[in-house]
Enzyme design. Structure first.
Site, PDB file in Angstrom:
ATOM      1  CB  CYS A  12      -9.197  -4.269   1.931  1.00  0.00           C
ATOM      2  SG  CYS A  12      -9.477  -3.481   0.698  1.00  0.00           S
ATOM      3  CD  GLU A  51      -8.602   0.487   2.049  1.00  0.00           C
ATOM      4  OE1 GLU A  51      -8.023  -0.590   1.722  1.00  0.00           O
ATOM      5  OE2 GLU A  51      -9.824   0.543   2.089  1.00  0.00           O
TER       6      GLU A  51
END
Length: 485
Positions: A294, A260
């Site tokens: 993010c 990720e």
């Protein structure tokens, strides 16, 4: 031998985050890192890194624990459920710890804990219902005398390398599904936020997790690289930058990974959007956790017919965002993880303004705190327009046709998540089909996430999925069994 007390507050520089090896807390034999309160910049703990020999012993213990066998599925679920109860009982201490070492506001710290409870309970459910499939082998020619089915079996030792911006829930998103699947886990938290992980590990041991199935490793790139040299580490789960992810992936060889990685998160405002509903969500998604997520809204794409209205409303909303000391109950935007990170974000803002961007809201940096910043007239050659800011900065960019908005989102190398606010189903479905991202959220921002959902990206934002149901399948392999009568 000192231990980490799950009931003690992280308020003293005398506290040391030790290594967890085979159920025992052991002082690290290599370099140390001082953990700072992210707002005051005062030391609150020291994390002692593992030596190469200690890493070898840790992997030996984890592998041996896996070979002995994890508790059965029911008991694994029970351990995770007991851990959830203990985390709730220790909520106050954990919230103070997260506030200090991550710089979270009280609200964000409590949100982190509440989501962690969901992750634990979901993982407990998955442990108990982990199963394979019946294979219709009798449907093949000449196979009517046979039966076949699959089992999902654990992989072995899992190395989980976790970030600072979710020091409890993201750690648990890697640890809990791996344990639910029957693996042994070595967790390597960020050196900026190791205290929460140590307290989490203490709680899992208290909940009855057998020794060796969970280890805690401190250090930087050296310890990750050394651990990966041992081929008994069968799976590497990583959340962090794309650059570090590439380095880890290159060393993984044929081993499985879950990555990720970085992102430039877009949210689209169509001309038919309900602005009173959409814009407060955008402000929250852009500025909570100081924009260090993010999927924090970095680029707000607005259809030109409502652009001026959105700019005016956003300016008022962002000016009203309280920032500064995360200890204040009203604060929304606290400090960045380090002063260096805050300096970098400040430099990017100044660079954008020097190249022609207009700063509608913002102000001078105060230590590690960058005030919530709103920019317009941002171009793709500015760093705020083409790289991940990872700070409290939102840029508003107009567009005319939907194709233009989709092309702008897809033009970056990243693809984690996007949001779109619209009441036109045709535009919503077009976004779902055309945006090259891991998640599209209609009438929500790019940062929308529920812990039972699959979560992960595409392109340079990585691959693999978190979310206990989905992660547990990544953390197991399918074994086919056939029986001939």
């Amino acid at each position: 031998m000192s231990t980490i007390n799950a009931n003690s507050a992280a308020t003293s520089s005398s506290e040391t985050c030790h290594l967890l090896i085979n159920g025992e807390w052991v002082e690290g034999a290599a370099e140390t890192v001082t953990v700072l309160d992210k707002y005051s910049q005062e030391p609150i703990a020291v994390a002692a890194s593992a030596s190469d020999d200690q890493i070898a012993v840790m992997i030996d213990a984890a592998h041996a624990a896996f070979k002995r066998g994890a508790p059965d599925n029911y008991e694994r679920g029970s351990i995770l459920e007991r851990a959830a109860v203990l985390i709730e009982e220790n909520r106050e201490d954990l919230a103070r710890t997260i506030q200090a070492e991550a710089g979270f506001t009280r609200s964000d710290a409590n949100g982190e804990i509440s989501r962690c409870l969901q992750t634990l309970r979901l993982s407990a459910e998955e442990a108990r219902r982990l199963s394979g499939d019946v294979v219709p082998i009798a449907g093949a020619p000449g196979q009517s005398h046979r039966m076949a089915f699959t089992l999902r079996v654990p992989l072995g030792v899992v190395l989980a390398v976790t970030p600072f911006n979710s020091p409890l829930n993201t750690v648990m998103h890697k640890v809990a599904p791996a344990l639910a699947a029957g693996n042994a886990v070595i967790v390597k938290p960020s050196s900026n936020t190791p205290i929460t992980t140590c307290k989490m590990a203490k709680i899992l041991l208290q909940a009855g997790l057998p020794k060796g199935l969970l280890s805690v490793l401190h250090g930087g790139a050296r310890v990750v690289g050394k651990a990966m040299e041992d081929q008994r580490v069968r799976f590497i789960a990583f959340t962090g930058s794309t650059e570090v992810g590439r380095a880890i992936q290159s060393k993984a060889d044929l081993r499985r990974t879950q990555m990720e990685l970085g992102s430039i998160a877009f949210t689209i405002i169509n001309d038919d959007a309900d602005l009173d509903m959409a814009l407060p969500k955008v402000v929250s998604a852009g500025f909570r956790k100081a924009g260090q997520v993010c999927t924090s809204v970095q680029m707000l794409l607005v259809q030109r017919s409502v652009y001026d209205n959105v700019v005016a409303k956003m300016t008022d909303l962002v000016k009203a965002v309280p920032f500064g000391d995360p200890g204040n109950e009203t604060t929304v935007t606290g400090p960045l993880i380090t002063i260096d990170a805050a300096i970098r974000v400040e430099e990017w803002i100044k660079e954008a303004v020097a190249k022609g961007a207009r700063q509608l809201v913002g102000g001078p940096r105060e230590g590690a705190v960058v005030p919530p910043t709103l920019l317009v007239d941002v171009s793709a050659d500015m760093r705020v327009g083409c790289q991940e800011v990872f700070g409290p900065v939102v840029s508003i960019i107009p567009f005319d046709a939907m194709d233009e908005a989709f092309d702008r989102v897809n033009s970056t190398p990243y693809g984690l998540a996007s949001g779109i606010f619209t009441n036109r189903m045709s535009d919503a479905f077009a976004a779902v089909r055309r945006l090259e991202v891991g998640g599209v959220h209609v009438n929500e921002t790019s940062s929308s996430r529920v812990d039972l959902m699959p979560y992960g990206g595409s392109k340079d934002s990585g691959f693999g999925r978190e979310g206990p149901h989905y992660a547990i399948h990544e953390l197991t392999e399918e074994r086919v069994v056939s029986i001939t009568a």
